[in-house]
Structures are given as structure tokens and as C-alpha cells.
Motif scaffolding. Sequence first.
Motif, mmCIF file in Angstrom:
data_model
loop_
_atom_site.group_PDB
_atom_site.id
_atom_site.type_symbol
_atom_site.label_atom_id
_atom_site.label_comp_id
_atom_site.label_asym_id
_atom_site.label_seq_id
_atom_site.Cartn_x
_atom_site.Cartn_y
_atom_site.Cartn_z
ATOM 1 N N MET A 195 0.831 -1.207 0.000
ATOM 2 C CA MET A 195 0.000 0.000 0.000
ATOM 3 C C MET A 195 0.865 1.256 0.000
ATOM 4 S SD MET A 195 -3.349 -0.770 2.349
ATOM 5 C CE MET A 195 -2.460 -1.169 3.848
ATOM 6 N N LEU A 196 1.917 1.256 0.815
ATOM 7 C CA LEU A 196 2.790 2.429 0.875
ATOM 8 C C LEU A 196 3.515 2.642 -0.448
ATOM 9 C CD1 LEU A 196 4.320 2.037 4.452
ATOM 10 C CD2 LEU A 196 2.598 3.665 3.700
ATOM 11 N N THR A 199 1.192 4.189 -2.936
ATOM 12 C CA THR A 199 0.798 5.542 -2.573
ATOM 13 C C THR A 199 1.882 6.571 -2.868
ATOM 14 O OG1 THR A 199 -0.646 4.670 -0.833
ATOM 15 C CG2 THR A 199 -0.015 6.974 -0.652
ATOM 16 N N VAL A 200 3.156 6.192 -2.704
ATOM 17 C CA VAL A 200 4.237 7.183 -2.840
ATOM 18 C C VAL A 200 4.683 7.381 -4.278
ATOM 19 C CG1 VAL A 200 5.071 6.654 -0.528
ATOM 20 C CG2 VAL A 200 6.123 5.518 -2.497
ATOM 21 N N TYR A 256 -3.278 4.962 -4.123
ATOM 22 C CA TYR A 256 -3.958 5.559 -2.967
ATOM 23 C C TYR A 256 -5.397 5.061 -2.806
ATOM 24 C CZ TYR A 256 -5.695 9.135 0.227
ATOM 25 O OH TYR A 256 -6.275 9.785 1.291
ATOM 26 N N ALA A 277 -5.318 1.582 -1.394
ATOM 27 C CA ALA A 277 -4.977 1.539 0.027
ATOM 28 C C ALA A 277 -6.191 1.870 0.889
ATOM 29 C CB ALA A 277 -3.829 2.515 0.303
ATOM 30 N N VAL A 289 -2.286 3.065 10.091
ATOM 31 C CA VAL A 289 -2.031 2.914 8.654
ATOM 32 C C VAL A 289 -2.301 4.227 7.924
ATOM 33 C CG1 VAL A 289 -2.565 1.567 6.601
ATOM 34 C CG2 VAL A 289 -2.676 0.495 8.833
ATOM 35 N N ALA A 318 0.593 6.413 8.415
ATOM 36 C CA ALA A 318 1.726 5.977 7.597
ATOM 37 C C ALA A 318 1.579 6.432 6.150
ATOM 38 C CB ALA A 318 1.855 4.453 7.659
ATOM 39 N N LEU A 319 0.348 6.377 5.615
ATOM 40 C CA LEU A 319 0.122 6.833 4.240
ATOM 41 C C LEU A 319 0.430 8.319 4.106
ATOM 42 C CD1 LEU A 319 -3.240 5.068 3.267
ATOM 43 C CD2 LEU A 319 -0.926 4.367 2.677
ATOM 44 N N SER A 371 4.293 9.012 4.670
ATOM 45 C CA SER A 371 5.136 8.527 3.572
ATOM 46 C C SER A 371 5.132 9.509 2.401
ATOM 47 C CB SER A 371 4.668 7.145 3.107
ATOM 48 O OG SER A 371 3.340 7.190 2.599
ATOM 49 N N SER A 372 3.981 10.116 2.121
ATOM 50 C CA SER A 372 3.920 11.113 1.046
ATOM 51 C C SER A 372 4.749 12.344 1.394
ATOM 52 C CB SER A 372 2.465 11.517 0.790
ATOM 53 O OG SER A 372 1.724 10.418 0.289
ATOM 54 N N THR A 419 2.950 12.713 12.334
ATOM 55 C CA THR A 419 3.296 11.514 13.105
ATOM 56 C C THR A 419 2.792 11.620 14.533
ATOM 57 O OG1 THR A 419 5.283 11.228 11.749
ATOM 58 C CG2 THR A 419 5.192 10.031 13.825
#
Length: 443
Positions: free
Chosen positions: A1-2, A5-6, A102, A105, A124, A127-128, A131-132, A307
Motif C-alpha cells: 500500500m505504501l 501511494t508514494v 492511494y 490503500a 495505517v 503511515a500513508l 510517507s507522502s 506523526t
Amino acid sequence: MLLGTVLNPINSSILAVSLVPIGAALGAPPSETAWLVAALYMATAVGQPVTGRLIDLFGPRRLYLAGMALTGVAGLIGMLAPNLGVLILARVLLGFGTCAGYPSAMYLIRSEGERTGRDSPAGVLTALAVSSQVMAVIGPSLGGLLIELGGWRTTLAVNLPLAVAGVVLGMRRLPRTPLPPRAPGERRMSRLDLPGVTLFSAMLISLLLFLMNPASTRWYLPVLSVAAAVCWVVRALRAPEPFLDLRVLAGNVPLLTTYCRALLAYVVGYAALYGYTQWLEEGRGLSAAHAGLLQLPLFATAIVAATYSGRRSEIRGRLVVGAVVQVVACLLLLLLDSHSAIWLLLVVAFAFGIPQGLNGLALQNAVYYQSDRERTASSAGLLRTFTYVGAMITSCLTGLFFAERADTGGLHELALSMLGMAALFLLITVPDRALSGLGGRGA
């Protein structure tokens, strides 16, 4: 998923440092290389909700794998592109290919919550979002390193190993979703509402083309956009299963408000990222390297804010704090001039970093909780559409206020427009009772 997404943010941020070498190698002026940016934004803005609708209908696995494969093909075409036209085509394909990550996810997070009976997506979702933000930070540095090692074509070639990794991981880990039943003689793609997709695309593309270069001679573009919008609304209200169900959206005022917040927040955010940076170089007289260093606190603060706040699932508080700090940050821009101290420039960067981290995460989580369960992926894709429309509006504003150069007068005019949008964001957030308890333990 990550990984899925990135792909889009990393391709966007890498391009920032490769435009100049691409123009030099292909003999293209900045007015032409700008289409490389617009091509990705337009393809993504149109493709995200369309891909999301397909994911809602047929599950994430097929669309994720197809998107990864298209990303690899786009990277290969871009790496071998003989001219700017082919490279723009590669960027369009890249935009469509990176659309699946995205929405897939978001679909998977909700479906896993339903499967396990434990709808606790805060970690999660954080994290998405983070990560972006991280990709936005390391993208330019990674792009510079790749260009140094193998030239600008390596910035497209990097998609090949990422696409292969995505296909392998997707085939091994993504759950298989059974195809929905169909009536005898019915085509599966008939549920997509292709006329609705076509009208929606025509509306959005004509609007984005006008925002790229607004001028009185291009009056036909907004007219075409309005005409396509009217036809799309008529189609959506009459179709038995429309591409975007406006009747459901109209009844979901909290979700529509979240989309409006996203548009306002990202106009301000992109203006701080691109307009403010441009002023640092031309208005404040800093080098490109120093201007880039002064933006690092913005990204670092955004990552820390997302975060830290991601430990709590409550959404309203994040949006209110983000809205207030966003107004303060815009006011700080009005204090700047060509002799502003470095410490004040750092304060501005920190101030914009807080709402960027808080608002981005809160808006994503709000869409997750407010969207209709059957349209999670398309709702998430539509959020990205509003994000990229915000980016194009920012481009229009910077072109308007920095017509000749990014001087302090132009920065203050840009800041006033940003302040108006930030104030509107605050006004529609503070009294919004629909946000109360959203994302909490009982959501």
C-alpha cells in the motif's frame, strides 16, 4: 500500500530538479517543459476518481497491478523518449498508472476492518500521509543524485524497479476479489458509466487547461468546462448507476465540506511551497540551494506534526489547530521584505509545516469516515482530485502576482489571497458539529 501511494508524490517532486536538464537536452524552453508538470497533474486529477470507481466495482488487486504495469511502461517510454512530445505522453501515462495506489490503500483499510471486525485504521492512515511527506522531502535530492549518476533519463527509469516491486508484492499480498455477478449479455464495464466519465473528464481538463494559463483569449475553456459540468450533472441524475452519484454526495454534506476544505488547504499549502520559495530566490535574493534548505523545516515540521497527531484518532482538533496556525502563517508572510532576517524566514517555514502535517492527515481520515462504504476508493480518489485542482489554482495565482518577477509586492498580494482562503477554511471548520467525535473510538 505504501509503495503504491508514494509513486505519485515521488514522481512529482523528482521532476522539480529535472525540468532544467530536460529543457537543455531537448531544446525546450520553460513554457514547454511546464507541460511535463501539467500532464501529470491533469492525468492524476482525472484518473484518481475514475480508478477509484473501478476499484469499488472490481476490487483493488486488478487495478493495482494494472496501474503498476502502466507505471513501468511509462517509465520505459520516458527513459527512451526522443523528444518532448513523447516525454509528455510518458508523463500522462505515469499519471494514470500511479492513480491506483492511494484509492486501493483506502479500500483495503476499510475492507480489512470489516473482515476482522477491528476498524482501527489510525496507524495505517498516518503511515500513508507521512510517507507522502517523506517522498516530498527526499524526491528532489534523489532526483539530483540520479541526474548526477546517469542524466535526466534516470528520473524516469527509476519507475521500472518500483513497478516490478509493486507487481510482485501485489501478486503475492493483495487479496483476490470475486467479480460481481452480471446479468446475461451484460458487459462488466457497463457499470462504469463511460458517458459520465467522459463528461467529467472534459469538465476537469478544460478547467485545468484554463488555470494553467488564464487569458481572455482562452475564454472558450471555462465555457466548455461549464457546459460539460451541466451535461455531467444531468447524466449523473438520470443514470441508474452514475460514475459519481451526485444524489449520494448531495446528501453527504460533511463529505462535501471536507472536499471544500481540501481545496482551500492545498491552495494555501502549494502557494507556501512554490510561491514562497520563488520569492526567496528572486525577492529575498537567496540561491536556489539556500532557498531549498529553508524549506526543509517546513517538511520536517509537517512530518513531525502528522506523526505525533496520528497517535490520536480524533479529527476535529487537528483541523482547528491546523486552520488557526495556517492563518497565522499567512499573516507572517505580510511581515517579510527583501531584508528579512533568516530567523524570520525559518519561523515562516515552521509555521506552514504545522498545518501541512495536521490538515493533510485530518482531511484524509475525514474522507475515510465520511464516505459511503461502497464508494470508499472513488471518494479517496476525488480527494486527490481536489488536491491537484488546488495545485493548479496556485499556479494561476503565482502567475498572476509574479507576472514579471517574484518581488515582495507580489508576495504580499499572494499572501492576502492565501489569507482569505485560510480564513474561509477556519470559518467552515470551527462551527462544524459533524466533525465532533469523528475518528474517535466509536467511529
